[in-house]
Motif scaffolding. Structure first.
Motif, mmCIF file in Angstrom:
data_model
loop_
_atom_site.group_PDB
_atom_site.id
_atom_site.type_symbol
_atom_site.label_atom_id
_atom_site.label_comp_id
_atom_site.label_asym_id
_atom_site.label_seq_id
_atom_site.Cartn_x
_atom_site.Cartn_y
_atom_site.Cartn_z
ATOM 1 N N LEU A 42 0.859 -1.205 0.041
ATOM 2 C CA LEU A 42 -0.041 -0.070 -0.078
ATOM 3 C C LEU A 42 1.039 1.281 0.100
ATOM 4 O O LEU A 42 0.619 2.125 -0.877
ATOM 5 C CB LEU A 42 -0.885 -0.186 1.283
ATOM 6 N N TYR A 43 1.887 1.330 0.874
ATOM 7 C CA TYR A 43 2.757 2.174 0.887
ATOM 8 C C TYR A 43 3.504 2.385 -0.572
ATOM 9 O O TYR A 43 3.723 3.844 -0.914
ATOM 10 C CB TYR A 43 3.761 2.199 2.131
ATOM 11 N N MET A 44 3.945 1.510 -1.124
ATOM 12 C CA MET A 44 4.392 1.549 -2.413
ATOM 13 C C MET A 44 3.853 2.207 -3.431
ATOM 14 O O MET A 44 4.396 3.105 -4.182
ATOM 15 C CB MET A 44 5.013 0.279 -2.938
ATOM 16 N N VAL A 45 2.471 1.664 -3.390
ATOM 17 C CA VAL A 45 1.550 2.285 -4.435
ATOM 18 C C VAL A 45 1.136 3.807 -4.174
ATOM 19 O O VAL A 45 1.270 4.513 -5.192
ATOM 20 C CB VAL A 45 0.078 1.677 -4.501
ATOM 21 N N THR A 56 3.182 6.016 -2.389
ATOM 22 C CA THR A 56 4.312 6.907 -3.066
ATOM 23 C C THR A 56 4.661 6.951 -4.445
ATOM 24 O O THR A 56 4.791 7.916 -5.003
ATOM 25 C CB THR A 56 5.522 6.391 -2.307
ATOM 26 N N THR A 57 4.207 5.708 -5.139
ATOM 27 C CA THR A 57 4.530 5.861 -6.503
ATOM 28 C C THR A 57 3.598 6.851 -7.255
ATOM 29 O O THR A 57 4.050 7.694 -8.071
ATOM 30 C CB THR A 57 4.374 4.566 -7.170
ATOM 31 N N LEU A 58 2.539 6.783 -7.092
ATOM 32 C CA LEU A 58 1.267 7.403 -7.745
ATOM 33 C C LEU A 58 1.498 8.901 -7.501
ATOM 34 O O LEU A 58 1.168 9.805 -8.069
ATOM 35 C CB LEU A 58 0.003 7.111 -7.279
ATOM 36 N N ALA A 59 1.963 9.312 -6.143
ATOM 37 C CA ALA A 59 1.961 10.696 -5.793
ATOM 38 C C ALA A 59 3.252 11.364 -6.412
ATOM 39 O O ALA A 59 3.240 12.722 -6.584
ATOM 40 C CB ALA A 59 2.497 10.752 -4.026
ATOM 41 N N VAL A 60 4.116 10.486 -7.025
ATOM 42 C CA VAL A 60 5.316 11.055 -7.868
ATOM 43 C C VAL A 60 5.003 11.122 -9.361
ATOM 44 O O VAL A 60 5.087 12.019 -9.995
ATOM 45 C CB VAL A 60 6.440 10.265 -7.406
ATOM 46 N N VAL A 61 4.537 9.836 -9.626
ATOM 47 C CA VAL A 61 4.328 9.603 -11.158
ATOM 48 C C VAL A 61 3.153 10.480 -11.572
ATOM 49 O O VAL A 61 3.298 10.782 -12.783
ATOM 50 C CB VAL A 61 4.205 8.326 -11.407
ATOM 51 N N LEU A 62 1.979 10.710 -11.053
ATOM 52 C CA LEU A 62 0.977 11.227 -11.758
ATOM 53 C C LEU A 62 1.225 12.823 -12.062
ATOM 54 O O LEU A 62 0.905 13.177 -13.216
ATOM 55 C CB LEU A 62 -0.308 11.124 -10.369
ATOM 56 N N ALA A 65 13.138 4.529 -2.191
ATOM 57 C CA ALA A 65 14.013 4.317 -3.230
ATOM 58 C C ALA A 65 13.291 3.265 -4.293
ATOM 59 O O ALA A 65 13.290 3.480 -5.665
ATOM 60 C CB ALA A 65 15.104 3.444 -2.793
ATOM 61 N N GLY A 66 12.491 2.205 -3.875
ATOM 62 C CA GLY A 66 11.595 1.448 -4.785
ATOM 63 C C GLY A 66 10.510 2.238 -5.434
ATOM 64 O O GLY A 66 10.363 1.949 -6.673
ATOM 65 N N ALA A 67 10.019 3.128 -4.802
ATOM 66 C CA ALA A 67 8.795 3.876 -5.191
ATOM 67 C C ALA A 67 9.310 4.809 -6.323
ATOM 68 O O ALA A 67 8.907 4.869 -7.573
ATOM 69 C CB ALA A 67 8.219 4.719 -4.484
ATOM 70 N N LEU A 68 10.392 5.385 -6.404
ATOM 71 C CA LEU A 68 11.123 6.145 -7.271
ATOM 72 C C LEU A 68 11.376 5.620 -8.481
ATOM 73 O O LEU A 68 11.519 5.948 -9.543
ATOM 74 C CB LEU A 68 12.386 7.171 -6.861
ATOM 75 N N THR A 69 11.963 4.320 -8.262
ATOM 76 C CA THR A 69 12.374 3.344 -9.392
ATOM 77 C C THR A 69 11.120 2.821 -10.076
ATOM 78 O O THR A 69 11.075 2.840 -11.325
ATOM 79 C CB THR A 69 13.075 1.924 -8.930
ATOM 80 N N LEU A 70 9.928 2.726 -9.647
ATOM 81 C CA LEU A 70 8.759 2.257 -10.250
ATOM 82 C C LEU A 70 8.224 3.557 -10.770
ATOM 83 O O LEU A 70 7.505 3.537 -11.912
ATOM 84 C CB LEU A 70 7.725 1.826 -9.161
ATOM 85 N N VAL A 71 8.339 4.823 -10.378
ATOM 86 C CA VAL A 71 8.134 5.772 -11.219
ATOM 87 C C VAL A 71 8.608 6.094 -12.536
ATOM 88 O O VAL A 71 8.129 6.233 -13.759
ATOM 89 C CB VAL A 71 8.592 7.284 -10.244
ATOM 90 N N MET A 72 9.994 5.730 -12.541
ATOM 91 C CA MET A 72 10.679 5.617 -14.112
ATOM 92 C C MET A 72 9.944 4.425 -14.853
ATOM 93 O O MET A 72 9.919 4.808 -15.960
ATOM 94 C CB MET A 72 12.007 5.360 -13.798
ATOM 95 N N THR A 114 -1.448 1.385 -13.921
ATOM 96 C CA THR A 114 -0.058 1.671 -13.248
ATOM 97 C C THR A 114 -0.199 1.011 -11.986
ATOM 98 O O THR A 114 0.945 0.394 -11.373
ATOM 99 C CB THR A 114 0.034 3.077 -12.776
ATOM 100 N N ILE A 115 -1.339 0.853 -11.011
ATOM 101 C CA ILE A 115 -1.531 0.167 -9.884
ATOM 102 C C ILE A 115 -1.163 -1.241 -10.101
ATOM 103 O O ILE A 115 -0.533 -2.013 -9.490
ATOM 104 C CB ILE A 115 -2.703 0.579 -9.497
ATOM 105 N N GLY A 116 -1.790 -1.636 -11.050
ATOM 106 C CA GLY A 116 -1.775 -3.033 -11.600
ATOM 107 C C GLY A 116 -0.106 -3.490 -11.669
ATOM 108 O O GLY A 116 0.566 -4.436 -11.261
ATOM 109 N N ARG A 117 0.579 -2.605 -12.518
ATOM 110 C CA ARG A 117 2.048 -3.076 -12.825
ATOM 111 C C ARG A 117 2.836 -2.924 -11.268
ATOM 112 O O ARG A 117 3.750 -3.580 -11.140
ATOM 113 C CB ARG A 117 2.319 -2.108 -13.649
#
Length: 285
Positions: A73-76, A78-84, A142-149, A204-207
């Motif tokens: 949940l945290y990963m999703v 954090t990733t969405l907060a940056v990538v969107l 670090a994992g979330a920023l990697t998933l952002v890319m 994106t959430i699915g990935r």
């Protein structure tokens, strides 16, 4: 006579192609059903409330996946907060503001290339850049920023396609009423693209839920449940990483199948939500 033979050959050719397509479809559906049935059959019987709501303990021998669920949940989040913001902003610029075709084609080519890079390479780059160079260490951040890319191409492409579906007459009408460019984009164009943006977000959430290789390098393997703001700076295993650890490292295949069942359920829910959003947007149009 020759016409009859030619007709028979064409009919045989058509039937052969039809049979080949039906066989291909049957194999595809059969493989999907086999995977779902096999995983659910082996995993559903090992699902329990205790497994879902407790943390693992090496002292008592308890196995729980609550920290892994929270880390996912945290990963999703954090990733969405940056990538969107980045992805939607880039798509708006490319579609509404950019005036240089060469620059647009170069950015789109770069985006498409980014989507084709193997995830293990993203993990290596994320480990060297975010974990070491920027000093985040092995952490959820670090994992979330990697998933952002990894997920930027999805957000950019889906938002671009949604923006392109808005008729130019909407823009021209707003301009005729004296609205500025930014006002037209944010009050006229974007509201018509909400369904497309939501669909891209769901994909994106699915990935994010299904990623493992990149997170092994960047997010780590810890199974500790803490609050969000402290957890993102610490190592944390998501459900997919935990599945790998339990199956490959510890030989706990029962737990691995239980986690796989949870991931299948989440995948089904995400696909259904994406389908309903797409269907709703088409109905409104």
């Amino acid at each position: 006579m020759e016409d009859t033979r030619l007709w028979q050959k064409r009919r045989l050719y058509s039937l052969t192609l039809k049979a080949a397509m039906l066989l291909s479809a049957a194999i595809t559906v059969g493989l999907v059903l086999f995977i779902i049935v096999y995983v659910v059959w082996n995993g559903a019987q090992h699902l329990s409330w205790e497994l879902l709501t407790t943390s693992p303990s090496y002292l008592t021998g308890n196995i729980g996946i609550l920290p892994d669920i929270l880390n996912t949940l945290y990963m999703v989040i954090t990733t969405l907060a940056v990538v969107l913001p980045i992805g939607i902003g880039a798509a708006i610029y490319l579609t509404e503001y950019a005036n240089h075709p060469r620059l647009i084609s170069w950015i789109e080519f770069t985006t498409e290339t980014l989507s084709g890079i193997p995830s293990i390479i993203f993990g290596l780059v994320g480990m060297l850049a975010f974990a070491q160079m920027f000093g985040f260490g092995t952490s959820i951040l670090a994992g979330a920023l990697t998933l952002v890319m990894m997920n930027l191409p999805i957000i950019i492409r889906t938002t671009q396609e949604s923006l392109k579906t808005v008729p130019n007459s909407y823009r021209e009408g707003a301009f005729a009423l004296g609205a500025g460019k930014s006002r037209v984009v944010f009050t006229v164009v974007l509201p018509k693209c909400v369904a497309g943006i939501v669909s891209g977000t769901i994909l994106t959430i699915g990935r994010i839920l299904g990623e493992t290789a990149a997170l092994l390098y960047t997010a780590g393997l810890a199974h500790v449940a803490t609050g969000y703001f402290s957890a993102i700076f610490k190592s944390g295993a998501t459900l997919t990483v935990s599945l790998y650890v339990y199956a490959k490292e510890q030989g706990e295949f029962q737990v691995a199948f239980a986690i796989a069942t949870i991931l299948l359920i989440l995948t089904f829910i995400i696909n259904q939500v994406a389908y309903q959003v797409t269907r709703l947007s088409r109905t409104k149009e």
